[in-house]
Motif scaffolding. Sequence first.
Motif, PDB file in Angstrom:
ATOM      1  N   MET A   1      19.875   4.457  23.509  1.00 50.49           N
ATOM      2  CA  MET A   1      18.821   5.264  24.098  1.00 50.49           C
ATOM      3  C   MET A   1      19.099   5.444  25.588  1.00 50.49           C
ATOM      4  O   MET A   1      19.505   4.511  26.261  1.00 50.49           O
ATOM      5  CB  MET A   1      17.480   4.566  23.939  1.00 50.49           C
ATOM      6  N   SER A   2      18.832   6.627  26.058  1.00 55.35           N
ATOM      7  CA  SER A   2      19.044   6.876  27.483  1.00 55.35           C
ATOM      8  C   SER A   2      17.749   6.690  28.259  1.00 55.35           C
ATOM      9  O   SER A   2      16.658   6.890  27.738  1.00 55.35           O
ATOM     10  CB  SER A   2      19.586   8.286  27.697  1.00 55.35           C
ATOM     11  N   ARG A   3      17.892   6.327  29.504  1.00 50.22           N
ATOM     12  CA  ARG A   3      16.743   6.137  30.394  1.00 50.22           C
ATOM     13  C   ARG A   3      16.544   7.417  31.180  1.00 50.22           C
ATOM     14  O   ARG A   3      17.488   7.956  31.765  1.00 50.22           O
ATOM     15  CB  ARG A   3      17.016   4.958  31.315  1.00 50.22           C
ATOM     16  N   GLN A   4      15.298   7.909  31.202  1.00 47.67           N
ATOM     17  CA  GLN A   4      14.954   9.119  31.944  1.00 47.67           C
ATOM     18  C   GLN A   4      13.944   8.765  33.026  1.00 47.67           C
ATOM     19  O   GLN A   4      13.026   7.981  32.785  1.00 47.67           O
ATOM     20  CB  GLN A   4      14.335  10.161  31.018  1.00 47.67           C
ATOM     21  N   SER A   5      14.104   9.360  34.192  1.00 42.77           N
ATOM     22  CA  SER A   5      13.215   9.136  35.318  1.00 42.77           C
ATOM     23  C   SER A   5      12.334  10.364  35.515  1.00 42.77           C
ATOM     24  O   SER A   5      12.801  11.492  35.353  1.00 42.77           O
ATOM     25  CB  SER A   5      14.061   8.886  36.570  1.00 42.77           C
ATOM     26  N   PHE A   6      11.076  10.139  35.897  1.00 39.49           N
ATOM     27  CA  PHE A   6      10.126  11.238  36.075  1.00 39.49           C
ATOM     28  C   PHE A   6       9.346  11.064  37.371  1.00 39.49           C
ATOM     29  O   PHE A   6       8.984   9.953  37.742  1.00 39.49           O
ATOM     30  CB  PHE A   6       9.128  11.293  34.903  1.00 39.49           C
ATOM     31  N   THR A   7       9.090  12.196  38.033  1.00 43.49           N
ATOM     32  CA  THR A   7       8.267  12.231  39.236  1.00 43.49           C
ATOM     33  C   THR A   7       7.217  13.312  39.054  1.00 43.49           C
ATOM     34  O   THR A   7       7.564  14.450  38.740  1.00 43.49           O
ATOM     35  CB  THR A   7       9.128  12.553  40.475  1.00 43.49           C
ATOM     36  N   PRO A   8       5.931  12.981  39.247  1.00 46.06           N
ATOM     37  CA  PRO A   8       4.897  14.020  39.155  1.00 46.06           C
ATOM     38  C   PRO A   8       5.155  15.131  40.171  1.00 46.06           C
ATOM     39  O   PRO A   8       5.723  14.891  41.246  1.00 46.06           O
ATOM     40  CB  PRO A   8       3.609  13.269  39.488  1.00 46.06           C
ATOM     41  N   GLU A   9       4.731  16.327  39.842  1.00 44.79           N
ATOM     42  CA  GLU A   9       5.014  17.515  40.649  1.00 44.79           C
ATOM     43  C   GLU A   9       4.613  17.370  42.113  1.00 44.79           C
ATOM     44  O   GLU A   9       5.344  17.757  43.010  1.00 44.79           O
ATOM     45  CB  GLU A   9       4.301  18.724  40.035  1.00 44.79           C
ATOM     46  N   HIS A  10       3.439  16.836  42.391  1.00 45.11           N
ATOM     47  CA  HIS A  10       2.950  16.782  43.771  1.00 45.11           C
ATOM     48  C   HIS A  10       2.972  15.374  44.349  1.00 45.11           C
ATOM     49  O   HIS A  10       2.326  15.123  45.365  1.00 45.11           O
ATOM     50  CB  HIS A  10       1.537  17.360  43.860  1.00 45.11           C
ATOM     51  N   ALA A  11       3.692  14.462  43.737  1.00 41.78           N
ATOM     52  CA  ALA A  11       3.741  13.087  44.233  1.00 41.78           C
ATOM     53  C   ALA A  11       4.626  12.990  45.469  1.00 41.78           C
ATOM     54  O   ALA A  11       5.624  13.690  45.585  1.00 41.78           O
ATOM     55  CB  ALA A  11       4.279  12.163  43.145  1.00 41.78           C
ATOM     56  N   PRO A  12       4.238  12.105  46.394  1.00 40.43           N
ATOM     57  CA  PRO A  12       5.136  11.867  47.516  1.00 40.43           C
ATOM     58  C   PRO A  12       6.411  11.187  47.016  1.00 40.43           C
ATOM     59  O   PRO A  12       6.421  10.568  45.952  1.00 40.43           O
ATOM     60  CB  PRO A  12       4.333  10.941  48.430  1.00 40.43           C
ATOM     61  N   ALA A  13       7.466  11.287  47.777  1.00 39.80           N
ATOM     62  CA  ALA A  13       8.723  10.642  47.400  1.00 39.80           C
ATOM     63  C   ALA A  13       8.505   9.141  47.268  1.00 39.80           C
ATOM     64  O   ALA A  13       7.658   8.553  47.959  1.00 39.80           O
ATOM     65  CB  ALA A  13       9.776  10.931  48.455  1.00 39.80           C
ATOM     66  N   GLY A  16      10.933   3.650  47.968  1.00 39.34           N
ATOM     67  CA  GLY A  16      12.074   2.750  47.813  1.00 39.34           C
ATOM     68  C   GLY A  16      12.917   3.184  46.629  1.00 39.34           C
ATOM     69  O   GLY A  16      12.712   4.269  46.079  1.00 39.34           O
ATOM     70  N   PRO A  17      13.837   2.331  46.205  1.00 39.07           N
ATOM     71  CA  PRO A  17      14.716   2.683  45.081  1.00 39.07           C
ATOM     72  C   PRO A  17      14.042   2.438  43.730  1.00 39.07           C
ATOM     73  O   PRO A  17      14.347   1.471  43.030  1.00 39.07           O
ATOM     74  CB  PRO A  17      15.929   1.776  45.299  1.00 39.07           C
ATOM     75  N   TYR A  18      13.081   3.277  43.408  1.00 38.31           N
ATOM     76  CA  TYR A  18      12.390   3.187  42.125  1.00 38.31           C
ATOM     77  C   TYR A  18      11.953   4.573  41.681  1.00 38.31           C
ATOM     78  O   TYR A  18      11.957   5.514  42.457  1.00 38.31           O
ATOM     79  CB  TYR A  18      11.181   2.240  42.190  1.00 38.31           C
ATOM     80  N   SER A  19      11.565   4.664  40.415  1.00 39.35           N
ATOM     81  CA  SER A  19      11.065   5.915  39.837  1.00 39.35           C
ATOM     82  C   SER A  19       9.556   5.816  39.670  1.00 39.35           C
ATOM     83  O   SER A  19       9.019   4.730  39.453  1.00 39.35           O
ATOM     84  CB  SER A  19      11.699   6.137  38.460  1.00 39.35           C
ATOM     85  N   HIS A  20       8.867   6.942  39.718  1.00 35.62           N
ATOM     86  CA  HIS A  20       7.426   6.953  39.460  1.00 35.62           C
ATOM     87  C   HIS A  20       7.143   6.561  38.013  1.00 35.62           C
ATOM     88  O   HIS A  20       6.183   5.855  37.735  1.00 35.62           O
ATOM     89  CB  HIS A  20       6.825   8.328  39.751  1.00 35.62           C
ATOM     90  N   ALA A  21       7.977   7.047  37.108  1.00 29.17           N
ATOM     91  CA  ALA A  21       7.860   6.691  35.690  1.00 29.17           C
ATOM     92  C   ALA A  21       9.250   6.714  35.078  1.00 29.17           C
ATOM     93  O   ALA A  21      10.104   7.504  35.491  1.00 29.17           O
ATOM     94  CB  ALA A  21       6.938   7.654  34.947  1.00 29.17           C
ATOM     95  N   VAL A  22       9.451   5.845  34.110  1.00 30.41           N
ATOM     96  CA  VAL A  22      10.714   5.780  33.388  1.00 30.41           C
ATOM     97  C   VAL A  22      10.394   5.759  31.900  1.00 30.41           C
ATOM     98  O   VAL A  22       9.463   5.074  31.462  1.00 30.41           O
ATOM     99  CB  VAL A  22      11.522   4.509  33.763  1.00 30.41           C
ATOM    100  N   ARG A  23      11.181   6.526  31.147  1.00 30.93           N
ATOM    101  CA  ARG A  23      11.009   6.551  29.697  1.00 30.93           C
ATOM    102  C   ARG A  23      12.318   6.155  29.020  1.00 30.93           C
ATOM    103  O   ARG A  23      13.389   6.651  29.367  1.00 30.93           O
ATOM    104  CB  ARG A  23      10.594   7.943  29.229  1.00 30.93           C
ATOM    105  N   ILE A  24      12.207   5.249  28.075  1.00 30.23           N
ATOM    106  CA  ILE A  24      13.305   4.885  27.189  1.00 30.23           C
ATOM    107  C   ILE A  24      12.732   4.933  25.783  1.00 30.23           C
ATOM    108  O   ILE A  24      11.797   4.182  25.470  1.00 30.23           O
ATOM    109  CB  ILE A  24      13.878   3.487  27.480  1.00 30.23           C
ATOM    110  N   GLY A  25      13.245   5.834  24.966  1.00 28.29           N
ATOM    111  CA  GLY A  25      12.697   5.993  23.615  1.00 28.29           C
ATOM    112  C   GLY A  25      11.220   6.308  23.699  1.00 28.29           C
ATOM    113  O   GLY A  25      10.795   7.168  24.478  1.00 28.29           O
ATOM    114  N   PRO A  26      10.378   5.567  22.945  1.00 25.15           N
ATOM    115  CA  PRO A  26       8.949   5.850  22.966  1.00 25.15           C
ATOM    116  C   PRO A  26       8.197   5.162  24.104  1.00 25.15           C
ATOM    117  O   PRO A  26       7.002   5.342  24.253  1.00 25.15           O
ATOM    118  CB  PRO A  26       8.476   5.308  21.615  1.00 25.15           C
TER     119      PRO A  26
END
Length: 126
Positions: A1-13, A16-26
């Motif tokens: 399974m691949s890891r996907q990173s997501f950032t909400p449209e209007h969220a500030p950057a 640090g070195p992290y994602s707003h949300a990460v999805r792996i599978g379900p």
Amino acid sequence: MSRQSFTPEHAPAAAGPYSHAVRIGPFVHTAGQVGVDPQTRAPREGVEAQTRQALENVRAALAAAGAGMGDVLRVGVYLTRAEDFAAMNAVYREFFDAPYPARSTVYVGLNPGLLVEVDALAVLES
């Protein structure tokens, strides 16, 4: 399974070195979201307003990854003051319906002006 990173449209950057949300599978996990207005980047006033904004930011991070509040399995709440528990809990009830997600609430130190931080783990049906 691949890891996907997501950032909400209007969220500030990310700060640090992290994602707003990460999805792996379900599974979708959000980073800790604080009560900062995404437009002004300023903390809201008071624990109720910060809790509401933090949960709106969680909702936006989940939505960016294709999840919603009804998909949340577990929530972590981090408060700076124990006396804010009841006020946080009252706002929290506005965002979740029974059966409620599992939750941990702990008391921590956050950056000056921040009273609450919230993260969530959601599971999507395959």
